[in-house]
Design a protein around this motif. Sequence first.
Motif, PDB file in Angstrom:
ATOM      1  N   ASP A 175      40.774   7.284  10.037  1.00 53.55           N
ATOM      2  CA  ASP A 175      42.022   7.713  10.670  1.00 53.55           C
ATOM      3  C   ASP A 175      42.981   8.407   9.701  1.00 53.55           C
ATOM      4  O   ASP A 175      43.988   8.963  10.120  1.00 53.55           O
ATOM      5  CB  ASP A 175      42.743   6.516  11.306  1.00 53.55           C
ATOM      6  N   TYR A 176      42.686   8.380   8.407  1.00 53.66           N
ATOM      7  CA  TYR A 176      43.552   9.049   7.434  1.00 53.66           C
ATOM      8  C   TYR A 176      43.530  10.558   7.696  1.00 53.66           C
ATOM      9  O   TYR A 176      42.462  11.142   7.886  1.00 53.66           O
ATOM     10  CB  TYR A 176      43.081   8.818   6.005  1.00 53.66           C
ATOM     11  N   PRO A 177      44.691  11.200   7.706  1.00 55.15           N
ATOM     12  CA  PRO A 177      44.737  12.654   7.965  1.00 55.15           C
ATOM     13  C   PRO A 177      43.826  13.464   7.038  1.00 55.15           C
ATOM     14  O   PRO A 177      43.129  14.380   7.483  1.00 55.15           O
ATOM     15  CB  PRO A 177      46.207  13.010   7.748  1.00 55.15           C
ATOM     16  N   LYS A 178      43.803  13.119   5.759  1.00 45.28           N
ATOM     17  CA  LYS A 178      42.971  13.858   4.801  1.00 45.28           C
ATOM     18  C   LYS A 178      41.477  13.741   5.155  1.00 45.28           C
ATOM     19  O   LYS A 178      40.721  14.701   5.040  1.00 45.28           O
ATOM     20  CB  LYS A 178      43.220  13.310   3.389  1.00 45.28           C
ATOM     21  N   ILE A 179      41.072  12.573   5.596  1.00 42.60           N
ATOM     22  CA  ILE A 179      39.670  12.349   5.975  1.00 42.60           C
ATOM     23  C   ILE A 179      39.368  13.038   7.299  1.00 42.60           C
ATOM     24  O   ILE A 179      38.317  13.648   7.470  1.00 42.60           O
ATOM     25  CB  ILE A 179      39.357  10.839   6.063  1.00 42.60           C
ATOM     26  N   PRO A 229      35.969  16.009  11.189  1.00 41.67           N
ATOM     27  CA  PRO A 229      36.784  16.260  12.369  1.00 41.67           C
ATOM     28  C   PRO A 229      36.270  15.658  13.689  1.00 41.67           C
ATOM     29  O   PRO A 229      36.998  15.666  14.674  1.00 41.67           O
ATOM     30  CB  PRO A 229      36.803  17.787  12.459  1.00 41.67           C
ATOM     31  N   LEU A 230      35.048  15.153  13.707  1.00 47.00           N
ATOM     32  CA  LEU A 230      34.538  14.596  14.963  1.00 47.00           C
ATOM     33  C   LEU A 230      35.205  13.254  15.254  1.00 47.00           C
ATOM     34  O   LEU A 230      35.842  12.650  14.393  1.00 47.00           O
ATOM     35  CB  LEU A 230      33.021  14.419  14.874  1.00 47.00           C
ATOM     36  N   ASN A 231      35.015  12.777  16.459  1.00 48.76           N
ATOM     37  CA  ASN A 231      35.548  11.477  16.841  1.00 48.76           C
ATOM     38  C   ASN A 231      34.978  10.412  15.911  1.00 48.76           C
ATOM     39  O   ASN A 231      33.786  10.410  15.616  1.00 48.76           O
ATOM     40  CB  ASN A 231      35.157  11.189  18.299  1.00 48.76           C
ATOM     41  N   LYS A 232      35.819   9.496  15.461  1.00 46.84           N
ATOM     42  CA  LYS A 232      35.362   8.506  14.484  1.00 46.84           C
ATOM     43  C   LYS A 232      34.239   7.617  15.013  1.00 46.84           C
ATOM     44  O   LYS A 232      33.444   7.100  14.237  1.00 46.84           O
ATOM     45  CB  LYS A 232      36.519   7.673  13.959  1.00 46.84           C
ATOM     46  N   THR A 233      34.131   7.480  16.310  1.00 38.09           N
ATOM     47  CA  THR A 233      33.049   6.688  16.890  1.00 38.09           C
ATOM     48  C   THR A 233      31.689   7.256  16.507  1.00 38.09           C
ATOM     49  O   THR A 233      30.729   6.504  16.291  1.00 38.09           O
ATOM     50  CB  THR A 233      33.196   6.635  18.429  1.00 38.09           C
ATOM     51  N   ILE A 234      31.603   8.553  16.386  1.00 34.75           N
ATOM     52  CA  ILE A 234      30.338   9.194  15.997  1.00 34.75           C
ATOM     53  C   ILE A 234      29.948   8.765  14.587  1.00 34.75           C
ATOM     54  O   ILE A 234      28.795   8.409  14.325  1.00 34.75           O
ATOM     55  CB  ILE A 234      30.459  10.728  16.098  1.00 34.75           C
ATOM     56  N   TYR A 235      30.894   8.768  13.671  1.00 38.20           N
ATOM     57  CA  TYR A 235      30.615   8.383  12.288  1.00 38.20           C
ATOM     58  C   TYR A 235      30.282   6.897  12.191  1.00 38.20           C
ATOM     59  O   TYR A 235      29.365   6.502  11.468  1.00 38.20           O
ATOM     60  CB  TYR A 235      31.785   8.740  11.372  1.00 38.20           C
ATOM     61  N   ASN A 288      33.725  -6.496   7.994  1.00 37.64           N
ATOM     62  CA  ASN A 288      34.824  -6.058   7.129  1.00 37.64           C
ATOM     63  C   ASN A 288      34.650  -4.617   6.696  1.00 37.64           C
ATOM     64  O   ASN A 288      35.615  -3.846   6.664  1.00 37.64           O
ATOM     65  CB  ASN A 288      34.933  -6.957   5.898  1.00 37.64           C
ATOM     66  N   LEU A 289      33.443  -4.245   6.358  1.00 36.84           N
ATOM     67  CA  LEU A 289      33.187  -2.873   5.915  1.00 36.84           C
ATOM     68  C   LEU A 289      33.386  -1.887   7.063  1.00 36.84           C
ATOM     69  O   LEU A 289      33.977  -0.824   6.883  1.00 36.84           O
ATOM     70  CB  LEU A 289      31.774  -2.764   5.346  1.00 36.84           C
ATOM     71  N   ILE A 290      32.926  -2.249   8.245  1.00 36.21           N
ATOM     72  CA  ILE A 290      33.110  -1.380   9.415  1.00 36.21           C
ATOM     73  C   ILE A 290      34.596  -1.237   9.739  1.00 36.21           C
ATOM     74  O   ILE A 290      35.067  -0.144  10.069  1.00 36.21           O
ATOM     75  CB  ILE A 290      32.314  -1.913  10.631  1.00 36.21           C
ATOM     76  N   GLU A 291      35.343  -2.321   9.637  1.00 36.77           N
ATOM     77  CA  GLU A 291      36.785  -2.254   9.898  1.00 36.77           C
ATOM     78  C   GLU A 291      37.480  -1.325   8.906  1.00 36.77           C
ATOM     79  O   GLU A 291      38.346  -0.538   9.288  1.00 36.77           O
ATOM     80  CB  GLU A 291      37.402  -3.651   9.839  1.00 36.77           C
ATOM     81  N   GLU A 292      37.110  -1.420   7.635  1.00 41.73           N
ATOM     82  CA  GLU A 292      37.731  -0.539   6.643  1.00 41.73           C
ATOM     83  C   GLU A 292      37.343   0.915   6.884  1.00 41.73           C
ATOM     84  O   GLU A 292      38.178   1.812   6.805  1.00 41.73           O
ATOM     85  CB  GLU A 292      37.361  -0.939   5.216  1.00 41.73           C
ATOM     86  N   LEU A 293      36.082   1.151   7.180  1.00 43.86           N
ATOM     87  CA  LEU A 293      35.645   2.519   7.469  1.00 43.86           C
ATOM     88  C   LEU A 293      36.399   3.079   8.668  1.00 43.86           C
ATOM     89  O   LEU A 293      36.846   4.223   8.648  1.00 43.86           O
ATOM     90  CB  LEU A 293      34.139   2.561   7.715  1.00 43.86           C
ATOM     91  N   SER A 294      36.566   2.281   9.684  1.00 49.38           N
ATOM     92  CA  SER A 294      37.302   2.715  10.871  1.00 49.38           C
ATOM     93  C   SER A 294      38.740   3.097  10.524  1.00 49.38           C
ATOM     94  O   SER A 294      39.261   4.106  10.989  1.00 49.38           O
ATOM     95  CB  SER A 294      37.286   1.601  11.917  1.00 49.38           C
ATOM     96  N   ARG A 295      39.366   2.301   9.679  1.00 49.31           N
ATOM     97  CA  ARG A 295      40.744   2.576   9.260  1.00 49.31           C
ATOM     98  C   ARG A 295      40.809   3.859   8.424  1.00 49.31           C
ATOM     99  O   ARG A 295      41.668   4.715   8.645  1.00 49.31           O
ATOM    100  CB  ARG A 295      41.292   1.384   8.473  1.00 49.31           C
ATOM    101  N   VAL A 296      39.880   4.020   7.504  1.00 46.92           N
ATOM    102  CA  VAL A 296      39.869   5.186   6.619  1.00 46.92           C
ATOM    103  C   VAL A 296      39.608   6.470   7.403  1.00 46.92           C
ATOM    104  O   VAL A 296      40.169   7.525   7.097  1.00 46.92           O
ATOM    105  CB  VAL A 296      38.828   4.994   5.491  1.00 46.92           C
TER     106      VAL A 296
END
Length: 79
Positions: free
Chosen positions: A23-27, A32-38, A13-21
């Motif tokens: 994608d927010y333009p402000k974040i 700026p790197l690909n979210k997979t890295i984070y 659940n936490l990973i899913e929320e982080l993945s969604r967040v």
Amino acid sequence: MIQNALEIFIDNNLIEELSRVLDYPKIKRRLPLNKTIYLTLVRSISTFVFAQGFDVQCPDPEDDYLYNLALSINAKLLV
């Protein structure tokens, strides 16, 4: 000298929320790197657990999973 140990616990659940967040333009502007890295970084420094379901009723029901995670591991702190 005082030393504190910090261990980070995550679940799906936490990973899913982080993945969604991530994608927010402000974040995206700040991270700026690909979210997979984070996501990979978070997974590599965290302990994965399967949280139990508790009868948690916090003010924001969408955050119940965070309390379930904290209670499942007997956390001293929830950030």
